[in-house]
Enzyme design. Structure first.
Site, short mmCIF file in Angstrom:
data_model
loop_
_atom_site.label_atom_id
_atom_site.label_comp_id
_atom_site.label_asym_id
_atom_site.label_seq_id
_atom_site.Cartn_x
_atom_site.Cartn_y
_atom_site.Cartn_z
N ARG A 45 0.81 -1.22 0.00
CA ARG A 45 0.00 0.00 0.00
C ARG A 45 0.84 1.27 0.00
O ARG A 45 0.41 2.30 -0.54
CB ARG A 45 -0.96 0.00 1.19
CG ARG A 45 -2.02 -1.08 1.12
CD ARG A 45 -3.07 -0.87 2.18
NE ARG A 45 -4.06 -1.94 2.19
CZ ARG A 45 -5.15 -1.94 2.96
NH1 ARG A 45 -5.38 -0.93 3.78
NH2 ARG A 45 -5.99 -2.94 2.92
N ASP A 154 -14.89 10.85 8.74
CA ASP A 154 -13.91 9.78 8.52
C ASP A 154 -12.52 10.39 8.55
O ASP A 154 -12.34 11.57 8.20
CB ASP A 154 -14.16 9.07 7.19
CG ASP A 154 -13.49 7.71 7.13
OD1 ASP A 154 -14.18 6.70 7.39
OD2 ASP A 154 -12.28 7.64 6.83
#
Length: 292
Positions: A45, A154
């Site tokens: 990632r 978020d």
């Protein structure tokens, strides 16, 4: 002749020590635990971030993260390493409880001129918040006339942007019951877009649950589902206490299917259903205040 990693496009694999440093930075920045078995995930990632920054190794990346100039990159790292899995009406029993038990008195309050506030904490790209809004609008068709608002937050700025855009492909939109999909979405080039009446009910904001919250006022309902499973035990307990402090008397807290609120001494939270809790309007009796 040896080729420099940047010229060959190769990034040196992180050492065990470097992976541990990244895990520490992630924990301090977002409260998220990355175990020692997640090295391959971290490497896959973050490789894009190192290439974007033209860094050939994780030593240089960690130095950047720990510098004053690295605060922006920390947000990018958190975005890359957090998991955003969600869909419309996930764990549907919560929405049944919302419809039949939670919302009726809140809607009556709204009709009488009162204020109603809900919070989707860890909202990802928006399906949870829009699912809540659909249930509310179904019960209160002229909801725009009333003082009803949903906050959705978020930590990942990228998914917050997608939530605001409110567009979803057909496969994702198929998670919306047909009766709601017909009423609350409209066709667009990429699939469907949530109708403006629902979009106007929700404020999407970037928020790190592990940091101070610039939030005032109380909430009648808080959804925080499948978020704290990534936190350590101490961070989880801290988060439950902070949520409790923001719940109005009688307010509801919904958590994920694999999460349980460890109700501590002095807490006024009581179990109200499958992974749902309420804030008692009085101090609970000892037998009510036991973890289940």
């Amino acid at each position: 002749m040896n080729t420099h990693p940047l010229l060959s496009g190769i990034i040196e694999a992180p050492t065990t020590s470097e992976l541990a440093s990244i895990a520490t930075i992630m924990r301090e920045a977002a409260g998220v635990i990355i175990g020692p078995t997640k090295g391959a995930m971290v490497q896959s990632r973050l490789a894009k971030r190192l290439r974007a920054l033209k860094l050939g190794n994780y030593r240089a990346y960690i130095a950047l993260l720990n510098s004053i100039e690295g605060e922006t990159e920390k947000r990018q790292m958190v975005s890359a390493l957090t998991t955003n899995v969600t869909h419309f009406f996930r764990e549907n029993h919560h929405f049944d409880q919302l419809r039949h038990s939670t919302l009726p008195p809140l809607i009556a309050r709204a009709k009488a001129g009162g204020r109603v506030r809900l919070w989707s904490a860890g909202c990802s790209n928006g399906p949870e918040a829009y699912s809540i809004a659909m249930v509310m609008a179904d019960l209160l068709p002229e909801i725009a006339r009333y003082d009803v608002r949903i906050l959705a937050t978020d930590i990942d700025q990228a998914v917050v942007a997608r939530a605001r855009a409110a567009t979803y492909d057909i496969a994702t939109a198929n998670g919306i019951p047909p009766c709601f999909r017909n009423r609350f979405t409209e066709p667009c080039e990429t699939g469907v877009r949530i109708a403006s009446d629902l979009r106007n009910l929700i404020t999407f904001q970037e928020l790190n649950l592990h940091a101070p919250w610039p939030i005032r006022g109380q909430f009648d309902v808080i959804f925080c589902r499948n978020v704290v499973i990534y936190f350590d035990h101490q961070a989880q307990n801290s988060l439950w206490r902070r949520f409790e402090s923001l719940l109005a008397p009688g307010g509801w807290l919904f958590v994920g299917h694999s999460e349980r609120v460890s109700i501590q001494q002095g807490s006024r939270l009581v179990t109200a259903g499958i992974t749902s809790y309420r804030l008692a309007e009085r101090d609970p009796l000892p037998e009510e205040n036991v973890w289940r």
